[in-house]
Scaffold this active site. Structure first.
Site, PDB file in Angstrom:
ATOM      1  N   GLU A 150      84.621 -57.653 -10.455  1.00 13.73           N
ATOM      2  CA  GLU A 150      85.958 -58.160 -10.764  1.00 13.73           C
ATOM      3  C   GLU A 150      86.568 -58.783  -9.508  1.00 13.73           C
ATOM      4  O   GLU A 150      86.695 -58.116  -8.486  1.00 13.73           O
ATOM      5  CB  GLU A 150      86.823 -56.992 -11.244  1.00 13.73           C
ATOM      6  N   LYS A 183     104.708 -43.504 -11.567  1.00 14.12           N
ATOM      7  CA  LYS A 183     104.463 -43.889 -10.169  1.00 14.12           C
ATOM      8  C   LYS A 183     104.064 -45.359 -10.116  1.00 14.12           C
ATOM      9  O   LYS A 183     102.918 -45.718 -10.366  1.00 14.12           O
ATOM     10  CB  LYS A 183     103.368 -43.043  -9.530  1.00 14.12           C
ATOM     11  N   GLU A 202      92.881 -47.191 -18.290  1.00 12.07           N
ATOM     12  CA  GLU A 202      92.703 -48.633 -18.518  1.00 12.07           C
ATOM     13  C   GLU A 202      92.251 -49.222 -17.193  1.00 12.07           C
ATOM     14  O   GLU A 202      93.035 -49.288 -16.248  1.00 12.07           O
ATOM     15  CB  GLU A 202      94.019 -49.279 -18.958  1.00 12.07           C
TER      16      GLU A 202
HETATM   17  P1  NAD Z   1      94.362 -49.389  -7.865  1.00 14.55           P
HETATM   18  O1  NAD Z   1      93.434 -48.561  -8.663  1.00 14.55           O
HETATM   19  O2  NAD Z   1      94.132 -49.493  -6.414  1.00 14.55           O
HETATM   20  O3  NAD Z   1      95.845 -48.830  -8.026  1.00 14.55           O
HETATM   21  C1  NAD Z   1      96.497 -48.710  -9.266  1.00 14.55           C
HETATM   22  C2  NAD Z   1      97.587 -47.658  -9.160  1.00 14.55           C
HETATM   23  O4  NAD Z   1      97.000 -46.379  -8.983  1.00 14.55           O
HETATM   24  C3  NAD Z   1      98.527 -47.816  -7.973  1.00 14.55           C
HETATM   25  O5  NAD Z   1      99.801 -47.349  -8.360  1.00 14.55           O
HETATM   26  C4  NAD Z   1      97.910 -46.908  -6.919  1.00 14.55           C
HETATM   27  O6  NAD Z   1      98.843 -46.473  -5.971  1.00 14.55           O
HETATM   28  C5  NAD Z   1      97.402 -45.775  -7.772  1.00 14.55           C
HETATM   29  N1  NAD Z   1      96.222 -45.064  -7.298  1.00 14.55           N
HETATM   30  C6  NAD Z   1      95.136 -45.577  -6.655  1.00 14.55           C
HETATM   31  N2  NAD Z   1      94.211 -44.621  -6.471  1.00 14.55           N
HETATM   32  C7  NAD Z   1      94.701 -43.486  -7.030  1.00 14.55           C
HETATM   33  C8  NAD Z   1      94.200 -42.143  -7.176  1.00 14.55           C
HETATM   34  N3  NAD Z   1      92.995 -41.791  -6.716  1.00 14.55           N
HETATM   35  N4  NAD Z   1      94.968 -41.246  -7.824  1.00 14.55           N
HETATM   36  C9  NAD Z   1      96.172 -41.598  -8.321  1.00 14.55           C
HETATM   37  N5  NAD Z   1      96.712 -42.825  -8.187  1.00 14.55           N
HETATM   38  C10 NAD Z   1      95.977 -43.762  -7.559  1.00 14.55           C
HETATM   39  O7  NAD Z   1      94.400 -50.802  -8.558  1.00 14.55           O
HETATM   40  P2  NAD Z   1      95.220 -52.100  -8.099  1.00 14.55           P
HETATM   41  O8  NAD Z   1      94.409 -52.814  -7.083  1.00 14.55           O
HETATM   42  O9  NAD Z   1      96.625 -51.767  -7.796  1.00 14.55           O
HETATM   43  O10 NAD Z   1      95.225 -52.903  -9.488  1.00 14.55           O
HETATM   44  C11 NAD Z   1      94.228 -53.756  -9.871  1.00 14.55           C
HETATM   45  C12 NAD Z   1      93.256 -53.051 -10.822  1.00 14.55           C
HETATM   46  O11 NAD Z   1      93.937 -52.659 -12.004  1.00 14.55           O
HETATM   47  C13 NAD Z   1      92.172 -53.988 -11.291  1.00 14.55           C
HETATM   48  O12 NAD Z   1      90.917 -53.353 -11.228  1.00 14.55           O
HETATM   49  C14 NAD Z   1      92.526 -54.269 -12.737  1.00 14.55           C
HETATM   50  O13 NAD Z   1      91.465 -54.611 -13.559  1.00 14.55           O
HETATM   51  C15 NAD Z   1      93.174 -53.015 -13.153  1.00 14.55           C
HETATM   52  N6  NAD Z   1      94.013 -53.257 -14.320  1.00 14.55           N
HETATM   53  C16 NAD Z   1      93.578 -52.842 -15.553  1.00 14.55           C
HETATM   54  C17 NAD Z   1      94.340 -53.073 -16.683  1.00 14.55           C
HETATM   55  C18 NAD Z   1      93.874 -52.601 -18.029  1.00 14.55           C
HETATM   56  O14 NAD Z   1      94.706 -52.454 -18.905  1.00 14.55           O
HETATM   57  N7  NAD Z   1      92.600 -52.341 -18.254  1.00 14.55           N
HETATM   58  C19 NAD Z   1      95.560 -53.721 -16.585  1.00 14.55           C
HETATM   59  C20 NAD Z   1      95.982 -54.155 -15.331  1.00 14.55           C
HETATM   60  C21 NAD Z   1      95.194 -53.901 -14.206  1.00 14.55           C
END
Ligand code: NAD
Length: 477
Positions: free
Chosen positions: A382, A176, A250
């Protein structure tokens, strides 16, 4: 304009169940550059059923690892040939500067595919152990149907961290992507078909968080692998805990770069262009807290402000661009909110601030705050943009204490003329990775977080274990 009206499910381009459309908007021009169907719960049901069938009765889990590696190797070869196309596409979707994109958004994902393809040959898939009560065969089996949920910032990289080991292990996958970056997965789906990966082994449903949550809770999903925010990670972990589903998370970070007294300042500050500001600062492992010794504080502040203040901000497709636009208006406003907060908290603005570098596009000025106290929100939360916090420390023990004074534990780095000593300092940082005079993620070595930065590891052989069940078959001596 890239228009897609189908979803990649069961190896076919399938009509979506709903009528919703996701518009992909260029962060540079603010114009629509693509459309894909917005996946619904019914599409997830369909995709999970296809993955379940492919796992329970299809050829993929029954092939040998070497046979699977041959097919995945074909995908890696196609990827290698066409990786420029992928870099251009991800840059268009989310604003990653093309100079970073050719590496981080396409070459690295390809390397990850190649790494797991090669690992299949040397990995111990089965062994005979002399058990204490008789001989035991220990085998590794694929964990089953995997839900791979990824964010928009490094969409191909975060997907490949999951897809490559899952495929080599013999799992089937429902991916997804984020609504901001679905287009790159359509290109990948073409390559998956071309490589001859059997139908139903990879299924892709772009959708928002509610549909993501539905996928996580789906009873036919055996394992969830998620990259994204810590807030979402907690919710996902709770659901997986309830269902005793395997899970890898992650999550976010607030990593520290420690400048030691003996550091070569010019090289260090140059290194921060990647370590701290890669991908416009939209990187989980970006080292956005810069820790400088009091004895060299002013010198570090001047060098940092000069470097950040001179970065070229503009069209991400231009090879001279160092900082592109942020992914969305929402993200621009969020980062500006933190710049405002830093000023309210009493940090000193050295460069950048609230003047937008361009009228059109979701740009923010690369910003440095000095005199930051580690307890300030701009040092603890962050920001996910090009905003750095310079924090003074008294001595090395103080630097280590400040670096570890974080709810997160993802990355970090130590900058010094004495590399061996740098390694000793790195050992004391409570994070999943900590570089010395550089920061990279090497496909050969584990990557992941301590504390609120996640659970489990990706990359390296450790990243393959996450997609395997271990089974013991004892028998009489
Ligand atoms: P987000 O958590 O809002 O969304 C990430 C993904 O998860 C999207 O595809 C979203 O649609 C989905 N999602 C959100 N809530 C969900 C839930 N409850 N159940 C299932 N799916 C869900 O994050 P974002 O704003 O898109 O991305 C930025 C974040 O990602 C930052 O916090 C960043 O640090 C993190 N990130 C971490 C790594 C790592 O490897 N540690 C790498 C890249 C990004």
């Amino acid at each position: 304009m890239r228009e897609h009206d189908r979803l990649f499910i069961g190896g076919q381009w399938t009509a979506p169940a709903g009528t919703g459309v996701i518009e992909v908007i260029s962060p540079h021009t603010e114009e629509v550059i693509g459309r894909v169907p917005e996946g619904t719960e019914a599409d997830i049901d369909h995709a999970v059923a296809a993955a379940r069938r492919a796992f329970d009765t299809g050829p993929w889990p029954r092939m040998t690892p070497a046979e699977r590696a041959e097919v995945v190797g074909r995908l890696a070869a196609i990827y290698a040939e066409r990786q420029q196309e992928m870099a251009d596409l991800v840059t268009a979707e989310m604003g990653s500067p093309i100079m970073f994109s050719v590496f981080g958004q396409s070459a690295i994902p390809q390397m990850v595919l190649q790494y797991y393809t090669d690992l299949a040959a040397s990995y111990t898939w089965e062994e005979e152990r002399p058990g204490m009560l008789g001989p035991v065969t220990v085998t590794r089996e694929p964990v089953g149907v995997v839900a791979a949920i990824v964010p928009w910032n490094v969409p191909q990289f975060t997907l490949m961290l999951k897809l490559a080991p899952a495929l080599i292990a013999g799992c089937t996958v429902v991916a997804k992507p984020s609504p901001e970056t679905p287009l790159d997965t359509y290109l990948l789906a073409e390559w998956i078909t071309e490589a001859g990966i059997p139908e139903g082994v990879v299924n892709i449903v772009p959708a928002g968080r509610e549909v993501g949550a539905y996928l996580v809770a789906h009873p036919d999903v055996d394992k969830v692998s998620f990259t994204g925010s810590t807030a979402a990670g907690r919710q996902i972990a709770a659901v997986c805990g309830e269902q005793l589903k395997r899970v890898t998370l992650e999550l976010g970070g607030k990593s520290a770069a420690i400048v030691l007294e003996d550091a070569d300042l010019a090289a260090t500050v140059e290194g921060f262009k990647l370590a701290s500001l890669m991908n416009n600062g939209e990187a989980c492992a970006a080292q956005t807290r810069i820790l400088a010794p009091r004895s060299r504080y002013d010198e570090v502040a001047d060098a940092l402000a000069a470097m950040v203040g001179s970065l070229t901000v503009g069209d991400p497709a231009d090879y001279s661009t160092e900082i592109g636009p942020l992914v969305a208006r929402r993200q621009q406003e969020r980062v500006e909110g933190y710049i405002r907060l830093g000023q309210e908290e009493g940090a000193k603005l050295l460069t950048g601030g609230l003047n937008r570098p361009h009228d059109r596009g979701w740009y923010v000025a690369p910003t440095v705050f000095a005199d930051v106290d580690n307890s300030m929100r701009i040092a603890q939360e962050e920001i996910f943009g090009p905003v750095l916090a310079l924090i003074p420390y008294e001595d090395e023990a103080d630097a280590i204490r400040i670096a570890n004074d974080s709810a997160y534990g993802l990355g970090g780095s130590v900058w010094t003329a004495d590399v061996e000593h740098g390694v000793e300092v790195a050992r004391q940082i409570r994070t999943g990775s900590c570089g010395v005079n550089m920061y990279v993620l090497d496909p050969n070595t584990p990557f992941g977080g301590y504390k609120n930065s996640g659970l489990g590891r990706e990359l390296g052989p450790e990243g393959l274990v996450a997609y395997l069940e271990h089974k013991s078959i004892p028998r009489p001596a």
